[in-house]
Design a protein around this motif. Structure first.
Motif, mmCIF file in Angstrom:
data_model
loop_
_atom_site.group_PDB
_atom_site.id
_atom_site.type_symbol
_atom_site.label_atom_id
_atom_site.label_comp_id
_atom_site.label_asym_id
_atom_site.label_seq_id
_atom_site.Cartn_x
_atom_site.Cartn_y
_atom_site.Cartn_z
ATOM 1 N N SER B 355 8.745 1.431 7.612
ATOM 2 C CA SER B 355 9.389 0.137 7.775
ATOM 3 C C SER B 355 8.895 -0.823 6.702
ATOM 4 C CB SER B 355 9.049 -0.418 9.152
ATOM 5 O OG SER B 355 9.260 -1.810 9.175
ATOM 6 N N LYS B 356 9.810 -1.681 6.238
ATOM 7 C CA LYS B 356 9.398 -2.685 5.255
ATOM 8 C C LYS B 356 8.477 -3.719 5.884
ATOM 9 C CE LYS B 356 12.964 -2.081 1.875
ATOM 10 N NZ LYS B 356 14.132 -2.534 1.146
ATOM 11 N N ALA B 357 8.444 -3.738 7.211
ATOM 12 C CA ALA B 357 7.549 -4.672 7.903
ATOM 13 C C ALA B 357 6.129 -4.122 7.973
ATOM 14 C CB ALA B 357 8.069 -4.936 9.310
ATOM 15 N N ASN B 358 5.946 -2.892 7.548
ATOM 16 C CA ASN B 358 4.636 -2.249 7.641
ATOM 17 C C ASN B 358 3.803 -2.558 6.392
ATOM 18 O OD1 ASN B 358 2.514 -0.647 8.319
ATOM 19 N ND2 ASN B 358 3.608 1.301 8.181
ATOM 20 N N CYS B 359 3.484 -3.835 6.206
ATOM 21 C CA CYS B 359 2.770 -4.285 5.000
ATOM 22 C C CYS B 359 1.477 -3.508 4.800
ATOM 23 C CB CYS B 359 2.424 -5.767 5.098
ATOM 24 S SG CYS B 359 3.774 -6.823 5.575
ATOM 25 N N ALA B 360 0.817 -3.220 5.960
ATOM 26 C CA ALA B 360 -0.521 -2.637 5.887
ATOM 27 C C ALA B 360 -0.518 -1.222 5.326
ATOM 28 C CB ALA B 360 -1.163 -2.651 7.263
ATOM 29 N N ALA B 361 0.675 -0.615 5.200
ATOM 30 C CA ALA B 361 0.716 0.730 4.642
ATOM 31 C C ALA B 361 0.208 0.743 3.196
ATOM 32 C CB ALA B 361 2.136 1.280 4.710
ATOM 33 N N CYS B 362 0.448 -0.338 2.471
ATOM 34 C CA CYS B 362 0.027 -0.413 1.067
ATOM 35 C C CYS B 362 -0.994 -1.528 0.828
ATOM 36 C CB CYS B 362 1.209 -0.645 0.152
ATOM 37 S SG CYS B 362 2.540 0.556 0.356
ATOM 38 N N HIS B 363 -0.840 -2.642 1.528
ATOM 39 C CA HIS B 363 -1.749 -3.781 1.324
ATOM 40 C C HIS B 363 -2.943 -3.636 2.253
ATOM 41 C CE1 HIS B 363 0.969 -6.142 -1.248
ATOM 42 N NE2 HIS B 363 1.938 -5.631 -0.518
ATOM 43 N N LEU B 364 -4.087 -3.293 1.678
ATOM 44 C CA LEU B 364 -5.265 -3.011 2.489
ATOM 45 C C LEU B 364 -5.710 -4.232 3.285
ATOM 46 C CD1 LEU B 364 -7.381 -0.939 -0.064
ATOM 47 C CD2 LEU B 364 -5.541 -0.200 1.431
ATOM 48 N N ASP B 365 -5.350 -5.425 2.817
ATOM 49 C CA ASP B 365 -5.816 -6.644 3.482
ATOM 50 C C ASP B 365 -4.668 -7.355 4.208
ATOM 51 O OD1 ASP B 365 -4.475 -7.292 1.193
ATOM 52 O OD2 ASP B 365 -5.787 -8.938 0.624
ATOM 53 N N ALA B 366 -3.613 -6.609 4.560
ATOM 54 C CA ALA B 366 -2.454 -7.227 5.210
ATOM 55 C C ALA B 366 -2.858 -7.917 6.507
ATOM 56 C CB ALA B 366 -1.384 -6.177 5.485
ATOM 57 N N ASP B 367 -3.790 -7.320 7.219
ATOM 58 C CA ASP B 367 -4.197 -7.875 8.500
ATOM 59 C C ASP B 367 -4.875 -9.234 8.309
ATOM 60 O OD1 ASP B 367 -4.189 -7.347 11.299
ATOM 61 O OD2 ASP B 367 -6.372 -7.272 11.183
ATOM 62 N N ALA B 368 -5.616 -9.372 7.235
ATOM 63 C CA ALA B 368 -6.256 -10.655 6.941
ATOM 64 C C ALA B 368 -5.237 -11.651 6.389
ATOM 65 C CB ALA B 368 -7.390 -10.467 5.947
ATOM 66 N N GLY B 369 -4.093 -11.149 5.911
ATOM 67 C CA GLY B 369 -3.034 -12.015 5.409
ATOM 68 C C GLY B 369 -3.240 -12.482 3.986
ATOM 69 N N THR B 370 -4.297 -11.987 3.328
ATOM 70 C CA THR B 370 -4.625 -12.514 1.998
ATOM 71 C C THR B 370 -3.753 -11.908 0.897
ATOM 72 O OG1 THR B 370 -6.473 -10.980 2.145
ATOM 73 C CG2 THR B 370 -6.973 -13.300 2.395
ATOM 74 N N PHE B 371 -3.336 -10.667 1.049
ATOM 75 C CA PHE B 371 -2.489 -9.990 0.059
ATOM 76 C C PHE B 371 -3.007 -10.193 -1.367
ATOM 77 C CE2 PHE B 371 0.113 -10.356 3.792
ATOM 78 C CZ PHE B 371 0.678 -9.097 3.879
ATOM 79 N N GLU B 372 -4.281 -9.868 -1.548
ATOM 80 C CA GLU B 372 -4.874 -9.960 -2.879
ATOM 81 C C GLU B 372 -4.211 -8.921 -3.786
ATOM 82 O OE1 GLU B 372 -6.714 -12.262 -3.591
ATOM 83 O OE2 GLU B 372 -7.847 -12.871 -1.824
ATOM 84 N N ASP B 373 -4.045 -9.297 -5.051
ATOM 85 C CA ASP B 373 -3.428 -8.378 -6.013
ATOM 86 C C ASP B 373 -4.159 -7.045 -6.041
ATOM 87 O OD1 ASP B 373 -1.655 -10.326 -6.733
ATOM 88 O OD2 ASP B 373 -2.925 -11.118 -8.312
ATOM 89 N N ALA B 374 -5.475 -7.132 -5.912
ATOM 90 C CA ALA B 374 -6.272 -5.931 -6.116
ATOM 91 C C ALA B 374 -6.336 -5.041 -4.881
ATOM 92 C CB ALA B 374 -7.689 -6.323 -6.539
ATOM 93 N N ALA B 375 -5.991 -5.597 -3.721
ATOM 94 C CA ALA B 375 -6.156 -4.827 -2.487
ATOM 95 C C ALA B 375 -4.878 -4.084 -2.146
ATOM 96 C CB ALA B 375 -6.560 -5.759 -1.345
ATOM 97 N N MET B 376 -4.399 -3.299 -3.090
ATOM 98 C CA MET B 376 -3.095 -2.698 -2.911
ATOM 99 C C MET B 376 -3.134 -1.248 -3.342
ATOM 100 S SD MET B 376 0.365 -4.369 -4.216
ATOM 101 C CE MET B 376 -0.350 -4.500 -5.834
ATOM 102 N N GLN B 377 -2.459 -0.402 -2.577
ATOM 103 C CA GLN B 377 -2.477 1.012 -2.898
ATOM 104 C C GLN B 377 -1.283 1.686 -2.247
ATOM 105 O OE1 GLN B 377 -5.822 3.244 -1.319
ATOM 106 N NE2 GLN B 377 -5.882 4.378 -3.215
ATOM 107 N N LEU B 378 -0.432 2.336 -3.049
ATOM 108 C CA LEU B 378 0.675 3.071 -2.460
ATOM 109 C C LEU B 378 0.103 4.278 -1.731
ATOM 110 C CD1 LEU B 378 3.430 2.995 -5.213
ATOM 111 C CD2 LEU B 378 3.143 1.518 -3.235
ATOM 112 N N PRO B 379 0.619 4.571 -0.519
ATOM 113 C CA PRO B 379 0.064 5.696 0.235
ATOM 114 C C PRO B 379 0.369 7.012 -0.467
ATOM 115 C CG PRO B 379 1.993 4.826 1.324
ATOM 116 C CD PRO B 379 1.716 3.918 0.175
ATOM 117 N N ARG B 380 -0.582 7.941 -0.366
ATOM 118 C CA ARG B 380 -0.364 9.244 -0.984
ATOM 119 C C ARG B 380 -0.046 10.284 0.080
ATOM 120 N NH1 ARG B 380 -5.542 9.191 -4.704
ATOM 121 N NH2 ARG B 380 -5.992 7.548 -3.243
#
Lengths: 139, 380
Positions: B355-380
């Protein structure tokens, strides 16, 4: 002298340990009892059935989802929200001690989720059947 | 009669190569958000190096001093034209054109570091000047940072061409001289002292800074946010430290049970008002919230909505929405759409995302809401 401090220390640690114990408002069985009180008003009420509750839990009721759509066929296992994929903690009290211990939460979720699954509120009979079933589910 | 003498002292050589590495590395990773904290590291390193070089230009070895190679830009230009026609005189230290390159690279380096620092301070609210400016000013800093970096790259290329040209013209390897420090010089020329201690100190400080940075910007925040054994830790991704966002237990409980608790700063206040007004039709579900709960949630949501947040994502999401539009999904906002345009369909369809609503799948800090540029990773 030091023994006094040791005693005070031990007592405070014990007190803190007690304080951090989760204090649930009621047990799941007490929740079940309150469903029973509510259902007893109906003259046809003949008690709750875990088997009926299981069928109700796993069946669809005219809408897209069943209870199991999110909570899975094994309520002792973690579930996943059917739309968002958000993790859902296990529903069965054997696997999650917090479940069915807060009446306000119980009513909130029955209200919301019965509407999702049946498009109406659930009867006390249905709630009691489902909880009876969930109480039989082993971890 | 000529002799081989020490021209470039050790600190000058250490400076030169660390400066070159910093520039090349930060340029190379400048487009990759997940490497931002390394980009920042090289920026701060470069700033420190420039500071050192400015001091060393006054107190350093003979050929490293500004007084030795300072000349007018006109002289530099004249020398460049002579050299191009094959007639440039040979200098032991920096020739007039080279000295212009050195000064310009130092000035541009300083400018690129400072604009970078201010970009990060304003856009991400991070770093040494965190919060000095708002996101709006940060956009200007970022543009300046980019242009100055390009100018600097042009200067670097010019410098490399100059070195190659000079090396051919005078049949000597100038690049090697910057490694060994040794050049041919007529008898009686000034000789540099090596200053090995200062050079070693400079190198050690740079390494120590790198080690400290690793713990500060990588190890600590990653452990804090994700815990020890999180499998997501693998890979080069860095959760850079930013300010914590406003939080609220009731909001987490009510909004975070069925889906990620989307931080209020990700939509404007009018969106939250509309969402709460239609809570009986919340994407197919009747939330059936009590009036007092609704009111408390709405208050938190509006108070921390996009227009009231200093965060980059909040600013850019809000800016992208037309004033007469009230989006109910973050994924409808033009900024979100633009930012996620390059994500392949296969990623969206993968079991880990769905789901596109599943931010936390790629944004490691989605729960904190910060969405830092660096805290991002496409799932493998």
């Amino acid at each position: 002298m030091f023994r006094i401090y040791t005693v005070i220390g031990l007592v405070s640690v014990a007190a803190m340990g007690l304080a951090t114990q989760p204090a649930f408002a009621q047990t799941p069985n007490e929740t079940l009892a309150s469903f029973k009180t509510a259902a007893a008003g109906d003259a046809k009420f003949q008690g709750f059935s875990a088997t009926r509750g299981e069928q109700f839990f796993k069946a669809k009721h005219g809408k897209e989802w069943s209870c199991a759509s999110c909570h899975t066929d094994n309520p002792a296992a973690p579930g996943k929200h059917a739309n968002s994929g958000k993790d859902i903690q296990p529903l069965a009290p054997s696997a999650n001690a917090e479940r069915f211990t807060d009446m306000a939460k119980v009513e909130k979720w029955f209200k919301r989720n019965c509407n999702d699954v049946l498009g109406r509120v659930c009867t006390a009979q249905e709630k009691g059947d489902v909880l009876s079933y969930l109480l039989t589910v082993k971890k | 009669m000529s002799q081989r003498i020490l021209v470039w002292d050790v600190p000058t050589r250490v400076f030169h190569w660390l400066f070159a590495i910093s520039f090349a590395a930060s340029w190379y990773i400048s487009e990759a958000d997940e490497w931002l904290s390394f980009h920042t590291f090289f920026g701060y390193l470069m700033l420190g190096l420039i500071g050192f070089r400015l001091i060393w230009g006054v107190v350093g070895g003979h050929y490293a001093r500004f007084a030795e190679f300072m000349c007018s830009p006109l002289a530099g230009w004249r020398y460049l034209r002579q050299a191009l026609s094959g007639a440039g005189a040979r200098y032991i230290g920096h020739n007039p054109a080279g000295s212009q390159a050195v000064l310009l690279l130092l000035v541009l380096g300083l400018a690129v570091c400072l604009t970078g620092m201010f970009t990060q301070g304003a856009e991400e609210q991070q770093g040494a000047v965190s919060g000095w400016f708002g996101v709006k000013t940060g956009v200007m800093f970022r543009e300046a940072h980019g242009y100055i970096a390009i100018l600097m790259l042009v200067m670097v290329i010019g410098h490399l061409l100059g070195v190659a040209m000079e090396s051919r013209l005078h049949k000597e390897n100038l690049a090697r001289a910057m490694v060994t420090g040794i050049k041919e010089a007529p008898q009686g020329s000034a000789v540099s002292k090596p200053f090995r201690g200062v050079g070693a100190l400079l190198l050690m400080m740079a390494i120590a800074f790198g080690i400290w940075w690793f713990f500060y910007a990588w190890h600590e925040p990653v452990e804090q946010r994700l815990g020890h054994d999180d499998a997501k830790l693998e890979g080069p991704h860095v959760a850079f430290v930013g300010p914590k966002l406003s939080d609220n237990a009731q909001w987490r409980e009510e909004c975070g049970s069925c889906h990620l608790a989307f931080h209020p700063s990700l939509l404007p206040a009018r969106s939250w008002q509309k969402l709460m007004a239609q809570q009986d039709r919340h994407f197919g579900t009747d939330l059936a919230l009590d009036a007092d709960v609704s009111a408390a949630l709405l208050e938190f949501l509006v108070k921390n909505a996009a227009e009231n947040s200093k965060r980059e994502a909040a600013f850019k999401i809000n800016r992208s929405i037309k004033p007469d539009v009230t989006p109910l999904r973050i994924t409808e906002t033009p900024y979100w759409v633009g930012k996620h345009r390059e994500i392949a369909d296969s990623v969206w369809r993968s079991a880990k995302v769905k789901s596109k609503a599943n931010c936390a799948a790629c944004h490691l800090d989605a729960d904190a809401g910060t969405f830092e540029d660096a805290a991002m990773q496409l799932p493998r």
